[in-house]
Design a protein around this motif. Structure first.
Motif, mmCIF file in Angstrom:
data_model
loop_
_atom_site.group_PDB
_atom_site.id
_atom_site.type_symbol
_atom_site.label_atom_id
_atom_site.label_comp_id
_atom_site.label_asym_id
_atom_site.label_seq_id
_atom_site.Cartn_x
_atom_site.Cartn_y
_atom_site.Cartn_z
ATOM 1 N N UNK A 102 -10.376 62.783 -29.898
ATOM 2 C CA UNK A 102 -10.492 63.025 -28.468
ATOM 3 C C UNK A 102 -9.522 64.069 -27.968
ATOM 4 N N UNK A 103 -8.407 64.254 -28.685
ATOM 5 C CA UNK A 103 -7.417 65.259 -28.280
ATOM 6 C C UNK A 103 -7.636 66.572 -29.013
ATOM 7 N N UNK A 104 -7.913 66.499 -30.315
ATOM 8 C CA UNK A 104 -8.034 67.727 -31.114
ATOM 9 C C UNK A 104 -9.428 68.342 -31.075
ATOM 10 N N UNK A 105 -10.446 67.547 -30.714
ATOM 11 C CA UNK A 105 -11.825 68.040 -30.672
ATOM 12 C C UNK A 105 -12.251 68.594 -32.040
ATOM 13 N N UNK A 106 -12.114 67.777 -33.070
ATOM 14 C CA UNK A 106 -12.527 68.196 -34.413
ATOM 15 C C UNK A 106 -14.055 68.331 -34.468
ATOM 16 N N UNK A 107 -14.515 69.072 -35.439
ATOM 17 C CA UNK A 107 -15.953 69.286 -35.595
ATOM 18 C C UNK A 107 -16.553 68.117 -36.371
ATOM 19 N N UNK A 108 -17.106 67.162 -35.619
ATOM 20 C CA UNK A 108 -17.705 65.972 -36.212
ATOM 21 C C UNK A 108 -19.220 66.067 -36.049
ATOM 22 N N UNK A 109 -19.935 65.828 -37.137
ATOM 23 C CA UNK A 109 -21.392 65.898 -37.077
ATOM 24 C C UNK A 109 -21.952 64.701 -36.313
ATOM 25 N N UNK A 110 -23.138 64.920 -35.777
ATOM 26 C CA UNK A 110 -23.779 63.902 -34.949
ATOM 27 C C UNK A 110 -24.087 62.645 -35.748
ATOM 28 N N UNK A 111 -24.512 62.810 -36.984
ATOM 29 C CA UNK A 111 -24.861 61.637 -37.779
ATOM 30 C C UNK A 111 -23.636 60.789 -38.114
ATOM 31 N N UNK A 112 -22.446 61.429 -38.196
ATOM 32 C CA UNK A 112 -21.208 60.667 -38.432
ATOM 33 C C UNK A 112 -20.922 59.764 -37.238
ATOM 34 N N UNK A 113 -21.079 60.318 -36.024
ATOM 35 C CA UNK A 113 -20.876 59.513 -34.825
ATOM 36 C C UNK A 113 -21.887 58.365 -34.756
ATOM 37 N N UNK A 114 -23.115 58.637 -35.147
ATOM 38 C CA UNK A 114 -24.125 57.582 -35.102
ATOM 39 C C UNK A 114 -23.809 56.465 -36.088
ATOM 40 N N UNK A 115 -23.307 56.834 -37.273
ATOM 41 C CA UNK A 115 -22.932 55.816 -38.236
ATOM 42 C C UNK A 115 -21.776 54.955 -37.749
ATOM 43 N N UNK A 116 -20.768 55.592 -37.154
ATOM 44 C CA UNK A 116 -19.621 54.845 -36.628
ATOM 45 C C UNK A 116 -20.056 53.978 -35.455
ATOM 46 N N UNK A 117 -20.959 54.511 -34.608
ATOM 47 C CA UNK A 117 -21.441 53.736 -33.463
ATOM 48 C C UNK A 117 -22.145 52.468 -33.923
ATOM 49 N N UNK A 118 -22.998 52.592 -34.919
ATOM 50 C CA UNK A 118 -23.707 51.414 -35.433
ATOM 51 C C UNK A 118 -22.731 50.377 -35.976
ATOM 52 N N UNK A 119 -21.745 50.840 -36.677
ATOM 53 C CA UNK A 119 -20.773 49.899 -37.245
ATOM 54 C C UNK A 119 -19.966 49.202 -36.147
ATOM 55 N N UNK A 120 -19.552 49.947 -35.129
ATOM 56 C CA UNK A 120 -18.765 49.353 -34.044
ATOM 57 C C UNK A 120 -19.612 48.375 -33.235
ATOM 58 N N UNK A 121 -20.880 48.703 -33.007
ATOM 59 C CA UNK A 121 -21.749 47.783 -32.269
ATOM 60 C C UNK A 121 -21.957 46.491 -33.049
ATOM 61 N N UNK A 122 -22.077 46.604 -34.365
ATOM 62 C CA UNK A 122 -22.215 45.397 -35.185
ATOM 63 C C UNK A 122 -20.948 44.552 -35.130
ATOM 64 N N UNK A 123 -19.806 45.216 -35.086
ATOM 65 C CA UNK A 123 -18.533 44.485 -35.011
ATOM 66 C C UNK A 123 -18.406 43.758 -33.687
ATOM 67 N N UNK A 124 -18.824 44.403 -32.591
ATOM 68 C CA UNK A 124 -18.755 43.757 -31.276
ATOM 69 C C UNK A 124 -19.606 42.499 -31.264
ATOM 70 N N UNK A 125 -20.760 42.542 -31.873
ATOM 71 C CA UNK A 125 -21.678 41.391 -31.866
ATOM 72 C C UNK A 125 -21.105 40.198 -32.620
ATOM 73 N N UNK A 126 -20.338 40.472 -33.684
ATOM 74 C CA UNK A 126 -19.814 39.378 -34.507
ATOM 75 C C UNK A 126 -18.335 39.107 -34.282
ATOM 76 N N UNK A 127 -17.700 39.817 -33.343
ATOM 77 C CA UNK A 127 -16.247 39.702 -33.158
ATOM 78 C C UNK A 127 -15.885 38.357 -32.551
ATOM 79 N N UNK A 128 -14.719 37.857 -32.948
ATOM 80 C CA UNK A 128 -14.182 36.629 -32.369
ATOM 81 C C UNK A 128 -12.721 36.752 -32.027
ATOM 82 N N UNK A 129 -12.032 37.737 -32.629
ATOM 83 C CA UNK A 129 -10.610 37.963 -32.381
ATOM 84 C C UNK A 129 -10.424 39.063 -31.340
ATOM 85 N N UNK A 130 -9.322 38.988 -30.614
ATOM 86 C CA UNK A 130 -9.060 39.948 -29.546
ATOM 87 C C UNK A 130 -8.948 41.362 -30.074
#
Length: 742
Positions: A102-130
């Motif tokens: 967010x600070x350096x604005x590295x060149x990240x491909x769109x599919x990388x963001x989509x993969x991370x988004x899917x993983x984070x959404x799955x974590x939110x669904x199963x999360x129990x710890x703060x």
């Protein structure tokens, strides 16, 4: 010596001024923070040890306005790409990788963001710890900001909000997970940030009852806030577990970040009437009051939380500070005031008033009426033309008040009402009527002399044990007020370096001390002789503090009785103790008498004579010329050995002349029992080589090695010899047993 002591006294006075005056003065972020940040956040070979440290450095530089992205960009972006592209990256690493990006604005491909988004959404669904909620939801918010994905929402934002809210406690603190009964103030800050992120990712409005309950939790959390006497507020961690424990700075920073983040996303700010702006200002005072941290993590927490306060929607603190809290009447200094935000930005239009000046320790009556300070727009400084005439030398408390011009700013900025700042007013103190006298009992003065404490003259006095010594002088300020310094000490030093100090008492302007030598003979240890007389008068606000050598006193005391107290042992002079020692001249023992060199050489020749004879005998034997062969009589000739030119009747064989050196066998070397098989023969050869190596060790020990090195080598060599020797002896024993049985 007097000058050096006087200089030391000035340093002590200056230190007292600084330590006292800065106690309640808060300064906003300055260039000093920037210098320390560059020292603390120094990458090792172009990179930091973790993405968390990289983000802390970048965030600190960003807030302080330091451009260091180019020095970190290459290595940091490489680490970000590897972390986001790996499916095994930890949740925390993904979170900080997104923060760094967010600070350096590295060149990240769109599919990388989509993969991370899917993983984070799955974590939110199963999360129990703060922490799982904090990292996953926070990562999704960062991705939404970086990719401008307006359709990135949580499927069940209200359910996630409720799951995080379920970890809250009745006192406003939060648990890290449902299995841990311990609650934490630090966790409360993380929870508020996570809830703010959930609100940002909600496609519809969150139930206002949940929002209201969270606001009540914040108010309860502020009920446990702690306070210093200077108006600084802070949160401290009460969790006993050492693994989870956080200090006051990190705990306060966590709450500040959570509070400001939650207030920014909820409809309408927190109820400021229930959450006094003075506490927000108090938090800013605490964060600024710690000065400049010497730890990188602490500096990040300080700067990042102050940046949150700078842009928060609850109440922006305004800091009133003085460039100088020590004002000199001699130099005609004036009162100067600056008003800034916590990061040093200019304040909105306002008026600064001096509402009162009180002597230190007394707030009964103000010495001045309310005065408005003049504002200089070029320097952004509020100043008075001169100090009030009623202000004299001493320590005061100046009370200031900030009045905002725009009524709309009243709910936006926190001024804290009246601000009290301690100020030292220094000046010259008049020293008058100084005299020293020797009194002869009730008959009055027998010897009185005027002394100039500001000059360089000295006096010489004499007295006995039946007389008294009196010293008197007057101190007054420029307004002719009585002045009482912090210290007024008369010191008498005997020629044996025994010192005696006495406090000079005062009554108004008049200072006087009377020394009755008859009652002081024991304290003086009955030491007659010459005493140096010295007067010290000093104060933090007295610009002409002095340490004055008045002169000397020849004192005649009676002889000490048998059981009179003895003077204490005196410390050695530092020059004698630590200075260069006297040179020591070494006298070596005379060498013992030795025999003449000729006799020693003759004895050496006799000692070497047997060796010489041995070498001659060997050379004679080796020089015997025959047909180029030598004979070895062997009792048992191995069948597998086929010698060259074997004569069976005589059981002898011939070898080429190229190994003539082996003629040493004519000296009686016995090879009758030398193993004939290949493996035992190899062990036999190794055994003899080991024996030769031991002899070599003797030579090395004699010529070069020490005992410990030789013993180490001998230990390894001895183990080797035991092994190969045991194998050889086992072979010989087996052959012997076979012959006997045959």
């Amino acid at each position: 010596m007097a000058r050096s002591l006087e200089g030391f006294l000035v340093l002590i006075v200056a230190a007292l001024i600084c330590s006292s005056a800065v106690a309640s003065v808060f300064q906003p972020i300055s260039d000093s923070h920037r210098s320390v940040a560059l020292e603390l956040f120094t990458p090792l070979e172009g990179s930091f040890s973790s993405l968390a440290e990289t983000y802390e450095a970048l965030r600190t530089f960003e807030v302080l306005g330091i451009d260091k992205k180019s020095d970190i960009n290459t290595a940091a972006c490489q680490s970000v790409l590897e972390t986001l592209g790996s499916s095994s990256s930890a949740l925390k690493d993904l979170f900080y990788a997104l923060k760094v990006n967010g600070i350096l604005k590295c060149e990240i491909k769109k599919d990388v963001f989509e993969g991370v988004t899917s993983r984070l959404q799955a974590t939110v669904s199963s999360a129990g710890a703060l922490l799982d909620f904090y990292y996953s939801v926070g990562g999704l918010v960062i991705i939404k900001d970086q990719t401008s994905k307006d359709d990135l929402y949580l499927a069940d934002a209200e359910g996630v909000f409720g799951s995080i809210k379920a970890l809250s406690q009745s006192d406003g603190r939060w648990r890290y997970n449902s299995n841990n009964p311990e609650s934490s103030t630090f966790a409360a800050g993380l929870a508020l940030e996570a809830l703010a992120d959930v609100v940002s990712l909600s496609s519809s409005e969150i139930d206002q009852s949940l929002i209201g309950a969270t606001k009540n939790d914040i108010l309860k959390l502020f009920d446990s806030i702690e306070k210093y006497d200077d108006g600084a507020f802070y949160f401290d961690e009460k969790l006993v577990d050492a693994h989870e424990h956080q200090g006051p700075l990190s705990t306060t920073s966590s709450v500040v970040r959570g509070l400001t983040a939650f207030a920014a996303v909820t409809s309408g700010s927190l109820n400021v009437s229930k959450l006094p702006s003075g506490k927000i200002l108090g938090l800013a005072r605490f964060l600024l009051g710690i000065g400049i941290p010497g730890d990188a993590k602490d500096l990040f927490n300080q700067v990042d939380s102050l940046a949150s306060l700078e842009s928060n929607s609850v109440s922006i603190p305004l800091i009133l500070s003085l460039p100088a809290t020590v004002l000199s009447l001699t130099k005609k200094d004036s009162v100067k005031v600056k008003v800034n935000t916590v990061l040093g930005s200019n304040a909105p239009p306002l008026t600064v008033k001096l509402v009162g000046v009180f002597r230190s320790g007394s707030k009964d009556t103000s010495l001045v009426e309310g005065q408005e300070l003049k504002f200089n727009p070029e320097s952004a400084v509020y100043a008075m033309d001169a100090l009030p005439k009623s202000v004299d030398v001493g320590k005061y408390t100046f009370v200031f008040e900030m009045v905002l011009h725009d009524p709309d700013h009243l709910n936006l900025y926190a001024t804290g009402g009246q601000t009290e700042i301690p100020i030292f007013v220094t000046g010259l103190v008049k020293v008058d009527s100084a005299e020293i006298a020797v009194l002869d009992g009730d008959l009055g003065s027998t010897e009185t002399k005027k002394i100039d404490l500001a000059g360089g003259n000295t006096v010489s006095l004499s007295a006995n044990h039946l007389q008294k010594l009196r010293l008197s002088f007057q101190l007054s300020t420029s307004l002719d007020h009585a002045f009482k310094p912090h210290q007024a000490i008369l010191k008498l030093t005997h020629e044996t370096k025994v010192e005696h100090s006495f406090v000079v008492r005062s009554s108004g302007k008049h200072f006087e001390i009377n020394l009755d030598f008859l009652g002081l003979v024991e304290k003086f240890f009955y030491l007659s002789g010459k005493y140096n007389v010295q007067l010290t008068v000093g104060d933090a606000v007295m610009e002409n503090s002095f340490l004055k050598a008045i002169g000397h006193l020849d004192l005649d005391l009676p002889e000490p009785p048998e059981k009179a107290p003895q003077p204490p042992p005196q410390l050695l002079d530092q020059k004698l103790r630590y200075g260069p020692k006297a040179e020591i001249t070494h006298i070596f023992r005379a060498p013992e008498k030795l025999p003449p060199k000729e006799l020693s050489h003759a004895f050496l020749g006799l000692a070497l004579l047997p060796l010489l004879g041995f070498l001659i005998g060997v050379s004679v034997i080796l020089s015997v010329r025959d047909s180029g062969h030598f004979s070895i009589e062997i009792d048992l000739l191995p069948s597998e050995f086929e010698p060259v030119g074997l004569n069976v009747e005589r059981q002898e064989f011939r070898l080429p002349l190229s190994i003539r050196t082996v003629k040493l066998l004519h000296l009686g070397v016995n090879l009758k029992n030398f193993p004939s098989s290949s493996v035992p023969a190899m062990f036999a050869v190794l055994f003899h080589l080991g024996i030769a190596a031991v002899l070599l060790l003797y030579g090395l020990f004699w010529l070069k090695w020490d005992l410990f090195t030789t013993l180490k080598a001998l230990g390894f060599l001895g183990a080797f010899l035991m092994f190969v020797g045991h194998r050889v002896l086992s072979h010989l024993a087996s052959i012997s047993s076979k012959l006997k049985s045959a």
